[in-house]
Write a protein that holds these residues in place. Sequence first.
Motif, PDB file in Angstrom:
ATOM      1  N   THR A  83       0.932  -1.147  -0.038  1.00 42.58           N
ATOM      2  CA  THR A  83      -0.108  -0.105   0.081  1.00 42.58           C
ATOM      3  C   THR A  83       0.812   1.550   0.070  1.00 42.58           C
ATOM      4  OG1 THR A  83      -1.559  -1.103   1.256  1.00 42.58           O
ATOM      5  CG2 THR A  83      -1.877   0.914   1.198  1.00 42.58           C
ATOM      6  N   THR A 125       1.717   4.957   0.702  1.00 42.23           N
ATOM      7  CA  THR A 125       1.389   6.119   1.593  1.00 42.23           C
ATOM      8  C   THR A 125       1.821   7.455   1.020  1.00 42.23           C
ATOM      9  OG1 THR A 125       3.388   5.999   3.025  1.00 42.23           O
ATOM     10  CG2 THR A 125       1.418   4.784   3.576  1.00 42.23           C
ATOM     11  N   ASP A 138       5.787   2.688   2.078  1.00 45.82           N
ATOM     12  CA  ASP A 138       4.589   1.973   2.266  1.00 45.82           C
ATOM     13  C   ASP A 138       4.264   2.072   3.779  1.00 45.82           C
ATOM     14  OD1 ASP A 138       6.359   0.537   4.252  1.00 45.82           O
ATOM     15  OD2 ASP A 138       6.409  -1.372   2.790  1.00 45.82           O
ATOM     16  N   THR A 139       3.229   1.356   4.519  1.00 50.81           N
ATOM     17  CA  THR A 139       2.632   1.729   5.646  1.00 50.81           C
ATOM     18  C   THR A 139       3.464   1.545   6.771  1.00 50.81           C
ATOM     19  OG1 THR A 139       1.753  -0.335   5.660  1.00 50.81           O
ATOM     20  CG2 THR A 139       0.199   1.279   5.343  1.00 50.81           C
ATOM     21  N   ASP A 140       4.810   0.762   6.434  1.00 51.01           N
ATOM     22  CA  ASP A 140       5.765   0.496   7.555  1.00 51.01           C
ATOM     23  C   ASP A 140       6.876   1.416   7.673  1.00 51.01           C
ATOM     24  OD1 ASP A 140       4.350  -1.625   8.232  1.00 51.01           O
ATOM     25  OD2 ASP A 140       5.465  -3.012   6.617  1.00 51.01           O
ATOM     26  N   SER A 183       4.615   7.045  10.328  1.00 47.79           N
ATOM     27  CA  SER A 183       4.171   6.801   9.106  1.00 47.79           C
ATOM     28  C   SER A 183       4.059   7.881   8.056  1.00 47.79           C
ATOM     29  CB  SER A 183       2.547   6.372   8.964  1.00 47.79           C
ATOM     30  OG  SER A 183       2.114   6.077   7.711  1.00 47.79           O
ATOM     31  N   THR A 238       3.965  10.563   5.212  1.00 50.58           N
ATOM     32  CA  THR A 238       2.572  11.155   4.568  1.00 50.58           C
ATOM     33  C   THR A 238       3.141  11.603   3.187  1.00 50.58           C
ATOM     34  OG1 THR A 238       2.771  13.065   5.652  1.00 50.58           O
ATOM     35  CG2 THR A 238       1.430  11.340   6.591  1.00 50.58           C
ATOM     36  N   ASP A 261       6.149  13.118   7.979  1.00 52.07           N
ATOM     37  CA  ASP A 261       5.371  11.994   8.645  1.00 52.07           C
ATOM     38  C   ASP A 261       4.236  12.497   9.078  1.00 52.07           C
ATOM     39  OD1 ASP A 261       6.284  12.855  10.969  1.00 52.07           O
ATOM     40  OD2 ASP A 261       7.299  10.978  11.508  1.00 52.07           O
TER      41      ASP A 261
END
Length: 1225
Positions: A612, A614, A683-685, A712, A714, A727
């Motif tokens: 995913t 971000t 990604d989300t991590d 995370s 952004t 983030d």
Amino acid sequence: MLPYTVNIKLSARTLTGALNAHNKAAVDWGWQGLIAYGCHSLVLVIDSNTAQTLQVLERHKANVVKVKWAKENYHHNIGSPYSLRLASADVNGKIIVWDVATGVARCEIQEHNKPIQDMQWLWNQDASRDLLLAIHPPNYIVLWNADTGTKLWKKSYAENILSFSFDPFDPSHLTLLTSEGIVFISDFSPSKAPASSGKKVYISSPHSSPAHNKTAAATGAKKALNKVKILITQEKPSAESVTLNDCLQLSYLPSKRNHMLLLYPREILILDLEVNQTVGVIAIERTGVPFVQVIPCFQRDGLFCLHENGCITLRVRRSYNTIFGSSNEESDPDPVQELTYDLRSQCDAIRVTKTVRPFSMVCCPVNENSAALIVSDGRVMIWELKSSVSYRNYRNSSSGTSPLYSPISFCGIPVGALQNKLPDLSLDNMIGQSTIAGEEHLRGPTLQEVHLKFLLTGLLSGLPLPQFAIRMCPPLTTKNIKQYQPLLAVGTSNGSVLVYHLTSGLLHKELSIHSCEVKGIEWTSLTGFLSFATSTPNNLGLVRNELQLVDLPTGRSIAFRGERGNDEPAIEMIKVSHLKQYLAIVFKDKPLELWDIRTCTLLREMSKNFPTVTALEWSPSHNLKSLRKKQLATREAMARQTVVSDAELSSVESSVISLLQEAESKSELSQNISAREHFVFTDTDGQVYHLTVEGNSVKDSARIPPDGSMGSITCIAWKGDTLVLGDVDGNLNFWDLKARVSRGIPTHRSWVRKIRFAPGKGNQKLIAMYNDGAEVWDTKEVQMVSSLRSGRNVTFRILDVDWCTSDKVILASDDGCIRVLEMSMKSACFRMDEQELTEPVWCPYLLVPRAALALKTFLLHQPWNEQYSLDISHVDYPENEDVKNQLQEQLNSLSNDLKRLLLDPEFTILQRCLLVARLYGDESELHFWTVAAHYLHSLSQEKSASIADNDNISLPQEKVTNPLDICYDILCENSYFQKFQLERVNLQEVKRSTYDHTRKCADQLLLLGQTDRAVQLLLETSADNQHYYCDSLKACLVTTVTSSGPSQSTIKLVATNMIANGKLAEGVQLLCLIDKAADACRYLQTYGEWNRAAWLAKVRLNSEECADVLKRWVDHLCSPQVNQKSKAILVLLSLGCFTRVVEMLHSMRYFDRAALFVEACLKYDTIEVNEDTKKLILAVYADYARSLKNLGFKQGAILFASKAGAAGKDLLNELEQCKSEITEE
């Protein structure tokens, strides 16, 4: 289209949108020709002719509730120049006085912290032109010196004050509209607070009177009027009769003295303040649209009315000869006499919705022929009145309204049918005066019937309501400098994209391409962009995605993803690669898609197990250069190949060549090579992935493990060798890719919404947007440059950010504005002369003071030329070239009609002075020249008539048909003034309803010499009235007064005793009975009743006696404690004392006005030239020449110095000397 000159330096500006409810009444049209209005906490200044925004003033911290332009009712010279002063007041009670041209606040005023209810500059500016009266809630009026910010006095009243109105005929009269009624103040003075608390009267609302229900009856307002009895009472009305004072507005009528209008939603009441009685009602039928506001006119007895549907109507008072049935053809059985205002013109209404409704209207104070409507969605509509001559027969007028005629005179002087004139210049040049009772129109060939209509001549529209998504077009480079235009695309909540041109700040294109809120825009070239919009999610969380590719020049838009887009997860973001080849589309819960922008084809849809995304950003590095090199090498090889022998050819593999040929032909087709580009995403991590795209292949090249200090991620920004990550916790991480070091900085400002690098090679500035504001960082030094925080240094919240140029940022905010600011993000007003305007604007106020006055001199009078010219380049005016160019630009910006008038040799000096006074919006000049032109012309007519001595036919006709307008009151001709007063008393008599009214009417009739009617009224007094005996005796006295000596002397003795014992009015009446009105005037003046004395002199005395009374009044007006010299000059003009006018103008140092007036008098031969006057004239010329020299206007100075004879000799030598020095150089 015109080739654009590229202006790389864009000025800071604000694009504004919808208004706030507080801004409803914050609008004003100044004498300077500009309109100012409030938009949230900003004040906008626009030009009324071209509808361009000239200035946005930003300093208020709260919503603006009132704006008022300073008056221009004073003589302008170097010491008191033409300047743009504006006062604006906000909800927190702060008043700021601006110098609009430079955008600087001259002073700030604060008394309480409640919204200012009303404010007004004092119109009588003889003593000081800096005085501003304001209402500070709940019940204080305060007079301020608006130049220094000092409080002169403060006064409190018993009730809450809603608004006020100054009497335009008497600066000492002021009326307050309060929550319970009206307060009349008659001792207003700038020097001290009013001593009394005013005369309080109550309004019984017309809704509670029985009349209101009958207004819509078939008989119309005429019969209803008789039922509306008193509206103004001294006693407080009972609670049930009046629930709330729903009067919307109170204004004096500037067109006639002592009349006032009260505005209610469904009617306008005209009151005569001498008897406090309604003399006219304008009522709306039951189906009609209610009123919101009304503006009474000065030049004609007319009203501009604004209705709730945004329609502006013009009503003009009906002429009386039709009501009176002086032509007895259609005489009404009961000629109810009343002030009737006929609807003469109306403009189109607007579509009113929940969010769109008309706020207020302003009218041009100089010409009164155009009105501007401010709409709540930020639109400004400028409606202009146009007149057209109708050639139908007078008698066929089908409607009951009397026809309007064009005036006989133009610019103050009667003109023939063939002479050049511009009827649409102003209201009094469009329609003639309403005739007065008993006067028949002389229907000659000169009288043309006119019709009026409104035309929309200007429209300024604001931004729609937020949300906004903004994106600036690609930056200016050396390659695109020829075709570059600084365009900003704004995506709005209703699905349209607005493209603004930031040099002018005007809307370039509006494209309706989406059906739902635009979420993001990315440019694909200088003339095309991609925009995406997502609908509201359904219960499965799926939406309709719209992604459109738009070509700006044609406005063509295509669905970029074809049929895709229905019922899928929402698009989160779109990112266009650096070379504008590829597009990455990131979805909420769906893998990434990669597209080729040039061919609109999908290159790759990532697999289900793709991480995913971000945040995502394309790399600025690519292999385009090396590809181009290869391409060149191939071309050379192919060129060689055609020449070389077969043996050499074998060394190059034929297969390679064929491939290259294929590539070459392809690239020639598309004029583009598919270069390799990279992008990174997280990604989300927090893991960073690096992918490469080339042609239609996508390769995964590297992964960087997450940074432990970051939350995370952004957003990502990449420029050169710097990569910046933001983030959810407000940390910024700066990566130096060359040195392979990273540095994390916590900003403690929560979620980083967006980060963007500034354009420009080597420019490493970056803007970061947070929930509560924005910051600019320098990534080279890794330090913050500037910061902006909502609630702390600004009141608005930031919705989107971008860079406009390498040193300016764009902020979109929730107050509906988009601001282009310097990098410091400090809101600054700009200097108006630095503005790039698309259309030239006529506004001499923007010139430096000397230049504005020199331009005025040049327009007024060019005696050094054989014919008039509008080319200033050949005039001897040794200022620098810039100033001269500015003057020429101003002259060029005049309309062709005005240029034609100014170049017309038959356009007289008086007309020219009047026209220039209008162009400059100079109130004091306008009144002076209007009265001067009228009396100079009529006196010269009298002279020529008496010299010719031919039955004197032409004179009275001229006098009757073209009197000075009644709005000049005491300055009108006596005969016209008397007629007007008689008509007024007739009206009062018809409308009287109580004994008090009857008595006031009888008193007026006695003073006017109408004894028979006065007796009738006195005998009406009923026997049970306490004044019955008194009135009966008075009636006997009036009928039996004879001119025998003893009775006269007795009455005179009684009258003087009465006056001595404080019964002034009664004594004056007795003196008028025995034709001793001259004595009565003297007594009135002794007791300080100067206005009343002047009135009586004009209605009762012959011209010599009247002139004596008025001359004593002039001396009083000139005295230092009264100091109303400008009014004194007008009175002298009306008496024909022109030599004294010149003396006064000269002693007041109004040299320009004095010199032009002398020229006009000599032209009309109205000054006797003897030794004394000659001396005066020469002195005037000499002083005028000196003032022209100070302006740097050599040509005029030399001419007037030579006219001044001996007085100007030294000056002439001085000027000649300067001239010879210049030529020698």
